[in-house]
Design a protein around this motif. Sequence first.
Motif, PDB file in Angstrom:
ATOM      1  N   UNK A 259       2.637  -9.471   3.069  1.00 47.44           N
ATOM      2  CA  UNK A 259       4.037  -9.196   3.377  1.00 47.44           C
ATOM      3  C   UNK A 259       4.955  -9.862   2.364  1.00 47.44           C
ATOM      4  N   UNK A 260       4.657 -11.110   2.035  1.00 53.19           N
ATOM      5  CA  UNK A 260       5.458 -11.826   1.036  1.00 53.19           C
ATOM      6  C   UNK A 260       5.398 -11.116  -0.304  1.00 53.19           C
ATOM      7  N   UNK A 261       4.223 -10.696  -0.697  1.00 54.25           N
ATOM      8  CA  UNK A 261       4.066  -9.985  -1.967  1.00 54.25           C
ATOM      9  C   UNK A 261       4.827  -8.660  -1.943  1.00 54.25           C
ATOM     10  N   UNK A 262       4.640  -7.881  -0.879  1.00 56.06           N
ATOM     11  CA  UNK A 262       5.249  -6.553  -0.799  1.00 56.06           C
ATOM     12  C   UNK A 262       6.769  -6.598  -0.702  1.00 56.06           C
ATOM     13  N   UNK A 263       7.312  -7.638  -0.096  1.00 56.01           N
ATOM     14  CA  UNK A 263       8.767  -7.756  -0.023  1.00 56.01           C
ATOM     15  C   UNK A 263       9.391  -7.810  -1.411  1.00 56.01           C
ATOM     16  N   UNK A 264       8.639  -8.304  -2.374  1.00 61.01           N
ATOM     17  CA  UNK A 264       9.133  -8.373  -3.751  1.00 61.01           C
ATOM     18  C   UNK A 264       8.823  -7.115  -4.556  1.00 61.01           C
ATOM     19  N   UNK A 265       8.138  -6.144  -3.958  1.00 61.69           N
ATOM     20  CA  UNK A 265       7.771  -4.918  -4.658  1.00 61.69           C
ATOM     21  C   UNK A 265       8.567  -3.706  -4.207  1.00 61.69           C
ATOM     22  N   UNK A 266       9.435  -3.868  -3.235  1.00 61.68           N
ATOM     23  CA  UNK A 266      10.169  -2.715  -2.715  1.00 61.68           C
ATOM     24  C   UNK A 266      11.168  -2.246  -3.773  1.00 61.68           C
ATOM     25  N   UNK A 267      11.097  -0.969  -4.092  1.00 63.90           N
ATOM     26  CA  UNK A 267      11.982  -0.393  -5.109  1.00 63.90           C
ATOM     27  C   UNK A 267      12.674   0.835  -4.537  1.00 63.90           C
ATOM     28  N   UNK A 268      13.994   0.818  -4.544  1.00 63.17           N
ATOM     29  CA  UNK A 268      14.790   1.973  -4.134  1.00 63.17           C
ATOM     30  C   UNK A 268      14.367   2.519  -2.771  1.00 63.17           C
ATOM     31  N   UNK A 269      14.171   1.624  -1.808  1.00 62.30           N
ATOM     32  CA  UNK A 269      13.796   1.992  -0.441  1.00 62.30           C
ATOM     33  C   UNK A 269      12.465   2.727  -0.343  1.00 62.30           C
ATOM     34  N   UNK A 270      11.663   2.689  -1.389  1.00 65.29           N
ATOM     35  CA  UNK A 270      10.326   3.288  -1.362  1.00 65.29           C
ATOM     36  C   UNK A 270       9.314   2.201  -1.687  1.00 65.29           C
ATOM     37  N   UNK A 271       8.196   2.254  -1.025  1.00 61.74           N
ATOM     38  CA  UNK A 271       7.138   1.316  -1.367  1.00 61.74           C
ATOM     39  C   UNK A 271       6.317   1.941  -2.484  1.00 61.74           C
ATOM     40  N   UNK A 272       6.351   1.321  -3.628  1.00 61.30           N
ATOM     41  CA  UNK A 272       5.603   1.806  -4.782  1.00 61.30           C
ATOM     42  C   UNK A 272       4.428   0.856  -4.991  1.00 61.30           C
ATOM     43  N   UNK A 273       3.222   1.335  -4.743  1.00 59.91           N
ATOM     44  CA  UNK A 273       2.030   0.508  -4.895  1.00 59.91           C
ATOM     45  C   UNK A 273       1.254   1.005  -6.114  1.00 59.91           C
ATOM     46  N   UNK A 274       1.044   0.116  -7.052  1.00 57.85           N
ATOM     47  CA  UNK A 274       0.346   0.440  -8.288  1.00 57.85           C
ATOM     48  C   UNK A 274      -1.073  -0.136  -8.257  1.00 57.85           C
ATOM     49  N   UNK A 275      -1.926   0.290  -9.195  1.00 58.54           N
ATOM     50  CA  UNK A 275      -3.246  -0.332  -9.281  1.00 58.54           C
ATOM     51  C   UNK A 275      -3.150  -1.851  -9.473  1.00 58.54           C
ATOM     52  N   UNK A 276      -2.155  -2.297 -10.218  1.00 59.51           N
ATOM     53  CA  UNK A 276      -1.942  -3.729 -10.414  1.00 59.51           C
ATOM     54  C   UNK A 276      -1.648  -4.410  -9.067  1.00 59.51           C
ATOM     55  N   UNK A 277      -0.823  -3.763  -8.247  1.00 62.47           N
ATOM     56  CA  UNK A 277      -0.513  -4.309  -6.924  1.00 62.47           C
ATOM     57  C   UNK A 277      -1.772  -4.428  -6.069  1.00 62.47           C
ATOM     58  N   UNK A 278      -2.632  -3.431  -6.139  1.00 65.14           N
ATOM     59  CA  UNK A 278      -3.867  -3.474  -5.361  1.00 65.14           C
ATOM     60  C   UNK A 278      -4.708  -4.677  -5.788  1.00 65.14           C
ATOM     61  N   UNK A 279      -4.824  -4.901  -7.092  1.00 62.97           N
ATOM     62  CA  UNK A 279      -5.555  -6.082  -7.579  1.00 62.97           C
ATOM     63  C   UNK A 279      -4.935  -7.360  -7.035  1.00 62.97           C
ATOM     64  N   UNK A 280      -3.610  -7.464  -7.130  1.00 62.33           N
ATOM     65  CA  UNK A 280      -2.917  -8.659  -6.640  1.00 62.33           C
ATOM     66  C   UNK A 280      -3.167  -8.860  -5.150  1.00 62.33           C
ATOM     67  N   UNK A 281      -3.101  -7.781  -4.372  1.00 65.13           N
ATOM     68  CA  UNK A 281      -3.281  -7.901  -2.929  1.00 65.13           C
ATOM     69  C   UNK A 281      -4.726  -8.244  -2.580  1.00 65.13           C
ATOM     70  N   UNK A 282      -5.670  -7.721  -3.326  1.00 63.95           N
ATOM     71  CA  UNK A 282      -7.074  -8.063  -3.077  1.00 63.95           C
ATOM     72  C   UNK A 282      -7.324  -9.532  -3.435  1.00 63.95           C
ATOM     73  N   UNK A 283      -6.685 -10.016  -4.496  1.00 67.83           N
ATOM     74  CA  UNK A 283      -6.780 -11.440  -4.836  1.00 67.83           C
ATOM     75  C   UNK A 283      -6.203 -12.275  -3.701  1.00 67.83           C
TER      76      UNK A 283
END
Length: 94
Positions: free
Chosen positions: A29-53
Motif C-alpha cells: 500500500x505504501x509503495x502503490x500510494x506513490x505510484x498513482x498517476x492521473x487517477x489510474x493505477x499504472x503497474x509496470x514490470x519494474x513495479x512488480x519486481x519492487x512489490x515482489x521484493x
Amino acid sequence: QASKMVEGARQLNYGAPEDTFSRIAVLWETYLLNRKEKDLWVITPNDVCMMMILMKLARLMNTPNHWDSIKDVIGYATCMASFVDDNKVEKEAK
C-alpha cells in the motif's frame, strides 16, 4: 495438503499467514500510494519486481536469515536491473 504446507515449515519460516499478509499489505500500500498517476493505477514490470521484493522483505522480517528469501530478493533485483535503460541510469556523484 495445502493446510499442511501453510501450517508446517512455511509458517516457521514466514510466520502466521495473516501476520505475513498484513506486513505485505502495508508495504504494498505504501509503495502503490506513490505510484498513482492521473487517477489510474499504472503497474509496470519494474513495479512488480519492487512489490515482489517487498513481499520477500516482509517474510524476512519474520526470519532474517532465511537464505531462500534472500536469494529471491537478489533475483528480483537482478530482473529489475535488466529493465533499466543504460542511457537513463542515474550517475553516481563523485
